[in-house]
Design a protein around this motif. Sequence first.
Motif, PDB file in Angstrom:
ATOM      1  N   GLU A  87      80.955  45.587 102.694  1.00  0.00           N
ATOM      2  CA  GLU A  87      81.402  46.392 101.563  1.00  0.00           C
ATOM      3  C   GLU A  87      80.588  46.072 100.308  1.00  0.00           C
ATOM      4  N   GLY A  88      80.067  47.105  99.668  1.00  0.00           N
ATOM      5  CA  GLY A  88      79.272  46.924  98.460  1.00  0.00           C
ATOM      6  C   GLY A  88      77.796  46.687  98.720  1.00  0.00           C
ATOM      7  N   GLU A  89      77.403  46.590  99.997  1.00  0.00           N
ATOM      8  CA  GLU A  89      76.005  46.359 100.340  1.00  0.00           C
ATOM      9  C   GLU A  89      75.368  47.632 100.906  1.00  0.00           C
ATOM     10  N   GLU A  90      74.042  47.686 100.822  1.00  0.00           N
ATOM     11  CA  GLU A  90      73.286  48.800 101.374  1.00  0.00           C
ATOM     12  C   GLU A  90      72.122  48.282 102.205  1.00  0.00           C
ATOM     13  N   GLU A  91      71.772  49.035 103.230  1.00  0.00           N
ATOM     14  CA  GLU A  91      70.624  48.675 104.058  1.00  0.00           C
ATOM     15  C   GLU A  91      69.349  48.746 103.220  1.00  0.00           C
ATOM     16  N   GLU A 118      69.877  43.359  94.813  1.00  0.00           N
ATOM     17  CA  GLU A 118      71.008  42.431  94.829  1.00  0.00           C
ATOM     18  C   GLU A 118      72.025  42.779  95.908  1.00  0.00           C
ATOM     19  N   ASN A 119      72.099  44.057  96.277  1.00  0.00           N
ATOM     20  CA  ASN A 119      73.212  44.537  97.110  1.00  0.00           C
ATOM     21  C   ASN A 119      72.803  44.788  98.561  1.00  0.00           C
ATOM     22  N   ILE A 120      71.972  43.919  99.121  1.00  0.00           N
ATOM     23  CA  ILE A 120      71.559  44.073 100.513  1.00  0.00           C
ATOM     24  C   ILE A 120      72.132  42.925 101.337  1.00  0.00           C
ATOM     25  N   PRO A 121      72.216  43.094 102.656  1.00  0.00           N
ATOM     26  CA  PRO A 121      72.741  42.008 103.488  1.00  0.00           C
ATOM     27  C   PRO A 121      71.807  40.798 103.491  1.00  0.00           C
ATOM     28  N   SER A 122      72.384  39.616 103.532  1.00  0.00           N
ATOM     29  CA  SER A 122      71.600  38.403 103.724  1.00  0.00           C
ATOM     30  C   SER A 122      71.196  38.308 105.190  1.00  0.00           C
ATOM     31  N   GLY A 123      70.078  37.658 105.457  1.00  0.00           N
ATOM     32  CA  GLY A 123      69.666  37.476 106.842  1.00  0.00           C
ATOM     33  C   GLY A 123      68.166  37.584 107.007  1.00  0.00           C
ATOM     34  N   GLU A 124      67.744  37.790 108.244  1.00  0.00           N
ATOM     35  CA  GLU A 124      66.321  37.804 108.582  1.00  0.00           C
ATOM     36  C   GLU A 124      65.743  39.212 108.482  1.00  0.00           C
ATOM     37  N   TYR A 125      64.583  39.300 107.821  1.00  0.00           N
ATOM     38  CA  TYR A 125      63.873  40.568 107.663  1.00  0.00           C
ATOM     39  C   TYR A 125      62.466  40.440 108.258  1.00  0.00           C
TER      40      TYR A 125
END
Length: 259
Positions: A87-91, A118-125
Amino acid sequence: MKLNFRFLAIAAFLGIVLSSCSSDDDNGLSLKAPEISNFEYGEGSEHSTDQVAYKGSDVHMEAEINAEATVSSIVVSIHSHDLTPTEGEEEWDFEQTFTDEKYLVINPTFHEHIDVPENIPSGEYHVVLTVNDEAGNSTEVEGHLQIMAPITLSDYSIDTSVVRGSDFHAEFMINALHGIHNITVDAHAHGVTPGEGEAEWHYEEAFEEGYHGETEVEFHEHIDVPATAPAGEYHVVFTVEDEEGNVVEYETHIDVTAS
């Protein structure tokens, strides 16, 4: 005799022209694709090479390019690996083509800073750098980038119950890119009604000493629970704010018992 001489002269001339054209074609075909070396990227403000970046900050990216033909464009692509926005995040699927004059040469050095939302998922890119030249050649290098929140909490060790009149222990690790401003602890009851001799307990305190300005520190505190606090379940929220105004919360529950 004159006719034969003219024929031989014309044949020789045509041979030279054809040989020259063939040589030019060979040179064109023999131009090697660009070579990319010393490809590095990481947290922008530190020009880091640790392949980690932070949401709301930027990625420093640099590479040396050895090109026999003039570079025509450089493309950067960054996309996630099966990350699901909450919620609140975008791809975030980033692609940009660079055609700056400084890059449209034989051997450019690529150096850019790419903003991370600021509003993207944390993780591996997944990161891909592609270099195209005017001879139609293309070369790419790739790698992986870990994108993290500017504040991360980990290694929680928090009591789940406490006898009123004593204290409960709470500790966890904090990593804050911009430095910690303060840490607030809030504890309040969930529908607990005070009995005779009891008083409603709502605890809130901000901790700065030993934490303010730190970028990596262990929060470790013992919080007193009054002997008059009603027994029951309490909601506890730990809030960490950094010097840039970023905030992260961790919520848990603790049971306050009479004995």
